[in-house]
Design an enzyme around this catalytic site. Structure first.
Site, short mmCIF file in Angstrom:
data_model
loop_
_atom_site.label_atom_id
_atom_site.label_comp_id
_atom_site.label_asym_id
_atom_site.label_seq_id
_atom_site.Cartn_x
_atom_site.Cartn_y
_atom_site.Cartn_z
N CYS A 1 -0.68 -18.37 29.09
CA CYS A 1 -0.45 -19.80 29.07
C CYS A 1 -0.63 -20.36 27.67
O CYS A 1 -1.64 -20.12 27.02
CB CYS A 1 -1.45 -20.45 30.03
SG CYS A 1 -1.64 -22.19 29.83
N CYS B 1 -4.91 -28.53 24.51
CA CYS B 1 -6.15 -28.61 25.30
C CYS B 1 -7.35 -28.64 24.37
O CYS B 1 -7.35 -27.98 23.33
CB CYS B 1 -6.26 -27.42 26.25
SG CYS B 1 -7.64 -27.57 27.41
N CYS C 1 -11.25 -22.59 25.31
CA CYS C 1 -11.62 -21.32 25.95
C CYS C 1 -11.16 -20.17 25.04
O CYS C 1 -10.05 -20.20 24.50
CB CYS C 1 -10.97 -21.20 27.33
SG CYS C 1 -11.48 -22.52 28.45
N CYS D 1 -7.62 -18.31 25.51
CA CYS D 1 -6.46 -19.10 25.88
C CYS D 1 -5.73 -19.63 24.65
O CYS D 1 -6.35 -20.15 23.72
CB CYS D 1 -6.90 -20.27 26.76
SG CYS D 1 -5.55 -21.37 27.20
N CYS E 1 4.42 -24.21 38.06
CA CYS E 1 3.13 -24.37 37.39
C CYS E 1 3.31 -25.37 36.26
O CYS E 1 4.12 -25.15 35.36
CB CYS E 1 2.67 -23.00 36.85
SG CYS E 1 1.15 -23.11 35.91
S1 SF4 Z 1 -7.98 -22.05 29.95
FE1 SF4 Z 1 -6.80 -22.98 28.27
S2 SF4 Z 1 -5.75 -24.72 29.19
FE2 SF4 Z 1 -7.39 -24.11 30.62
S3 SF4 Z 1 -9.17 -25.38 30.05
FE3 SF4 Z 1 -9.37 -23.47 28.88
S4 SF4 Z 1 -8.35 -23.90 26.87
FE4 SF4 Z 1 -7.70 -25.49 28.34
#
Ligand code: SF4
Length: 351
Positions: free
Chosen positions: A339, A115, A119, A122, A108
């Site tokens: 993650c 990022c 989200c 995350c 992975c």
């Molecule tokens: S889940 Fe995490 S890594 Fe994936 S798009 Fe959303 S903020 Fe970015």
């Protein structure tokens, strides 16, 4: 003289870069094989090259796979999951995970440093997005593990672009890396054994559809109502989930691949029976599989993991509507930080 990075070049790019140095096409093919088939991390390893050719390569090119540092490393006690935080020469770092499944080894990889999608559940977005990874840096994550596996005569058989970052916002580099992995004189990994996961960037999904490759598409859905999804995933304001599903349907119709929908179950947020019914209603009769992921708690975000019963109930509602559904297999639970958590904890000074 500024040296060029050779890792991440296609065969054609390599041939063009080597020609002015007097190296013929077959020489570029040899170097391509050393890098992408045999996982060499230094020019000295290329034993079928002359000393003068090796000296020329050293003078004109850098090789990032020989410069990557392992900043942190975690292995699960069952030995099946191996997670690393890889550091590049500019100080940027990304997480990469190798999992040993029944069918082989799957890696992975990350597509961006951090990022920007923010989200809610995350950890990758905690520090925002620093930069895109180059095609070479995306590939290098796979080759870090491929080199380790070569020692036991094993190989990476699947690649998922599901680590930190939004791949559709760095799609050219992601596809370049996947194309090199697909090359016969690289790792020869079939597109069907590759997956790109997106939070729902519609132009990226459409571009992938136009390209016609049989790469698997995964959509991070996590909610099937507007208000809830926007609160969890701000991108829903720009690309509404129903439009995302429509774009994914077109992708699936174009290449026959089943679309995977990822749904993180967050206790008390999106794991009720009503949530399950709404999701089932949106996805029934489609060529999809839903992957339910009981949340890993993210301490910084305050989310909790649902009970086993809540997961079962949710699962059953989807099953009753004849939707293909799986619950993510727990792998390396002892190191299964969500993650981005390894990098996040390192940036703030370690756990
Ligand atoms: S889940 Fe995490 S890594 Fe994936 S798009 Fe959303 S903020 Fe970015």
């Amino acid at each position: 003289m500024i040296k060029q990075e050779i890792f991440g070049m296609t065969l054609l790019e390599m041939q063009e870069a080597l020609l002015p140095l007097g190296m013929k096409k077959f020489r570029a093919e040899q170097i391509f094989r050393w890098l992408y088939e045999k996982s060499a991390v230094s020019f000295e390893e290329m034993t079928n090259l002359s000393k003068s050719d090796i000296a020329l390569l050293q003078e004109h090119f850098t090789l990032l796979t020989g410069q990557i540092k392992v900043l942190r490393e975690l292995k699960s006690t069952d030995g099946l999951t191996h997670k690393v935080l890889l550091g590049f020469t500019d100080g940027a770092s990304v997480e990469t995970v190798c999992m040993h499944h029944d069918y082989g080894y799957s890696v992975c990889i990350s597509s961006q440093v951090g990022c920007s999608m923010d989200c809610a559940f995350c950890a990758s977005g905690l520090q925002g997005q620093e930069r895109n990874l180059t095609a070479g840096e995306i590939l290098a994550q796979v080759y870090y593990f491929q080199r380790l596996l070569s020692i036991q005569d094993a190989r990476v058989s699947r690649v998922v672009v599901m680590g930190s970052g939004e791949p559709m916002l760095n799609l050219d580099n992601v596809l370049k890396a996947l194309d090199i992995l697909h090359e016969d004189h690289g790792q020869g990994i079939g597109y069907r054994n590759m997956t790109i996961s997106t939070c729902g960037i519609i132009p990226g999904i459409k571009k992938l559809t136009e390209m016609g490759r049989t790469i698997n598409l995964a959509i991070s859905l996590h909610a099937a109502s507007d208000e809830l999804r926007t609160s969890l995933m701000p991108i829903n304001k720009t690309y509404n989930y129903l439009e995302v599903i429509k774009a994914a349907d077109e992708y699936s119709e174009g290449n026959g691949r089943q679309v995977m929908y990822e749904y993180i179950l967050l206790a008390g947020i999106n794991d009720s029976l009503d949530d399950a019914r709404i999701l089932a209603n949106v996805l029934k009769h489609k060529n999809v599989v839903v992957n339910l992921i009981p949340a890993n708690p993210v301490p910084e975000k305050g989310f909790k993991r649902p009970s086993g019963n809540a997961v079962d109930r949710f699962f059953q509602v989807l099953k009753e509507q004849k939707i293909n559904v799986t619950v993510r297999k727990e792998m390396g639970k002892d190191i299964d930080a969500a993650c981005g958590q390894l990098r996040a904890s390192t940036l703030v000074g370690g756990e």
